[in-house]
Structure formats: structure tokens, C-alpha cells
Design a protein around this motif. Sequence first.
Motif, mmCIF file in Angstrom:
data_model
loop_
_atom_site.group_PDB
_atom_site.id
_atom_site.type_symbol
_atom_site.label_atom_id
_atom_site.label_comp_id
_atom_site.label_asym_id
_atom_site.label_seq_id
_atom_site.Cartn_x
_atom_site.Cartn_y
_atom_site.Cartn_z
ATOM 1 N N CYS A 54 29.196 58.192 45.571
ATOM 2 C CA CYS A 54 28.261 58.757 45.090
ATOM 3 C C CYS A 54 28.415 59.804 44.130
ATOM 4 N N ASP A 55 28.746 59.526 42.853
ATOM 5 C CA ASP A 55 29.307 60.465 41.859
ATOM 6 C C ASP A 55 28.892 60.091 40.436
ATOM 7 N N PRO A 56 28.157 60.970 39.847
ATOM 8 C CA PRO A 56 27.447 60.548 38.619
ATOM 9 C C PRO A 56 28.415 60.314 37.396
ATOM 10 N N VAL A 62 31.666 53.163 35.330
ATOM 11 C CA VAL A 62 31.499 51.973 35.952
ATOM 12 C C VAL A 62 30.781 51.314 35.217
ATOM 13 N N ILE A 63 29.396 51.694 34.594
ATOM 14 C CA ILE A 63 28.639 50.756 33.845
ATOM 15 C C ILE A 63 29.178 50.520 32.432
ATOM 16 N N PRO A 70 24.989 45.887 37.678
ATOM 17 C CA PRO A 70 24.351 46.988 38.300
ATOM 18 C C PRO A 70 25.045 47.726 39.321
ATOM 19 N N VAL A 71 24.713 49.007 39.554
ATOM 20 C CA VAL A 71 25.667 49.919 40.280
ATOM 21 C C VAL A 71 25.011 50.266 41.608
ATOM 22 N N CYS A 72 25.529 50.237 42.628
ATOM 23 C CA CYS A 72 25.167 50.830 44.031
ATOM 24 C C CYS A 72 26.069 52.027 44.144
ATOM 25 N N GLY A 88 22.343 56.307 36.566
ATOM 26 C CA GLY A 88 22.269 54.904 36.058
ATOM 27 C C GLY A 88 22.307 54.120 37.364
ATOM 28 N N ALA A 89 22.781 54.629 38.502
ATOM 29 C CA ALA A 89 22.746 53.636 39.612
ATOM 30 C C ALA A 89 21.488 52.823 40.094
#
Length: 252
Positions: A54-56, A62-63, A70-72, A88-89
Motif C-alpha cells: 500500500c504505497d501511492p 505498477v499501472i 487493475p491494481v489492488c 489509482g488503486a
Amino acid sequence: MTRLQQLPISLQRSLEHRSALKVIAGLMNFNAASVERVARVAGRGGADLIDVACDPALVRRVIEASGGVPVCVSSVEPEQFPAAVDAGALMVEIGNYDAFYPQGRIFDAAEVLELTLRTRPLLPNVVMSVTVPHVLPMDEQEQLAIDLVAAGADLIQTEGGTSAKPFSAGHLGLIEKAAPTLAAAHSISRAVDVPVLCASGLSAVTLPMAIAAGAAGVGVGSAVNRLQDELAMLAVVRGLRDALDSTVATRV
């Protein structure tokens, strides 16, 4: 419209067809280069979802690296989620807890439910998955899953790879490794009416078993992220994708 219906159509269909593939970079993996490698092979290999710490900044990387998969984001600290969603998650995941067990950190049902109740008001319109700890007896896992859905969980994830102690080589050993999470997927998928993701200790051999047990999709981490060679990682992801697709074709 439910929260799940806000997900990209391709991911919705994968969940509906029970063929969703989530590639997990690791809740504790904040190494940008490592996470980007996982993202690239996930995108090229046909993954439906990428699960990262969990890091912006990681979410944005990753995107881009995955080509828009899609990112979780995963965490056990709900207050971290909003910034990652802003980056963007599309989903958040409470858990999984495999990284904490070697430290002696155990999550009980009350704590997992409390984390869920703290997360939902922070992100009322965001899809939330919650992992049920494998350390609970199976009947307690089922009850917790029911309670989590009542508290706002949109998906339930199973785990169990760290507790498995396979003693055989080859395919039999892979099945022994996956047994705890497969058993949880079987029980929980019959107790709740939301999609169940089966994760932890899975391989191409056991992915079809997870789907047969009732899972709507699977999460695979160490089989991919423990590798250093990107071509080898890509081969694993494509093998996982093929195993799921073959399962769907067989059902049809």
C-alpha cells in the motif's frame, strides 16, 4: 450498482467466469524494481489483477509498468488505503497475513473484523477484499467470512500456504502445500455469496482445484515474485493463465 460492478468489465467477467488471476508482489515488498518486474510480467502474462504493498508511488509505477492492469493494494493499516486509491488503486485488501506469521504476529477474528469496520467508512465506494486468517479453525473461518461480508467486504480471500508442511516431492507435494487454502475456499465459498479468491501456496497444478473448490479466482505470489529472471517469471504467469483458461474451457 454494486461496488463490484464498478470494476473494469474484464475483471468483472473473470470473477463471474471464475477465472480471475491475481499476481501478488507482496504486502511487505516496497522494492520498486522488484514490484515493477512483477507488474510487467503480470501485464504480459494475462493477469487480471496485481496486488501490491500500500504505497501511492508503487501504485503509479505498477499501472504504467503493467500496461494498465487493475491494481489492488494490501495492508493491515486502513488509514493507508485512501492515498493509494487516490493514486489509482481500484481495490483494497486487508491481509494477507503470511508475512506477519514468522514475526509471531497473529490476527484473530475480532481484529480482522475491526480492521474491516474501520476501512469501510474510509472508502465507502471502493471494492474491499478481506483475508480470513488460516490459523482459525474452519468453522470460525466460515463465521468470520459471514461477519466480514455483513461488515462490507466485497470479496473474501483465503490463505494457508505458510501452515502447510508438504512432505512429498513433485505434484503430490504441490497438492499438500495447497491443501489448507483449498479447504478454506471450499468451506467459505459455500458460506457467503460474494466471490472468494483462493491464495497462498498455489501453483499451476492446484489452480484448477481451487476453482473446483468454489473459488472465483486465485492469488499467486511467491511462485512468481521469488524468481529473479523476468523470462522465468513470465513463463510462470503464462502457465498460471493457461491452467485457469483450460479449467474454464473444461467447465464449458
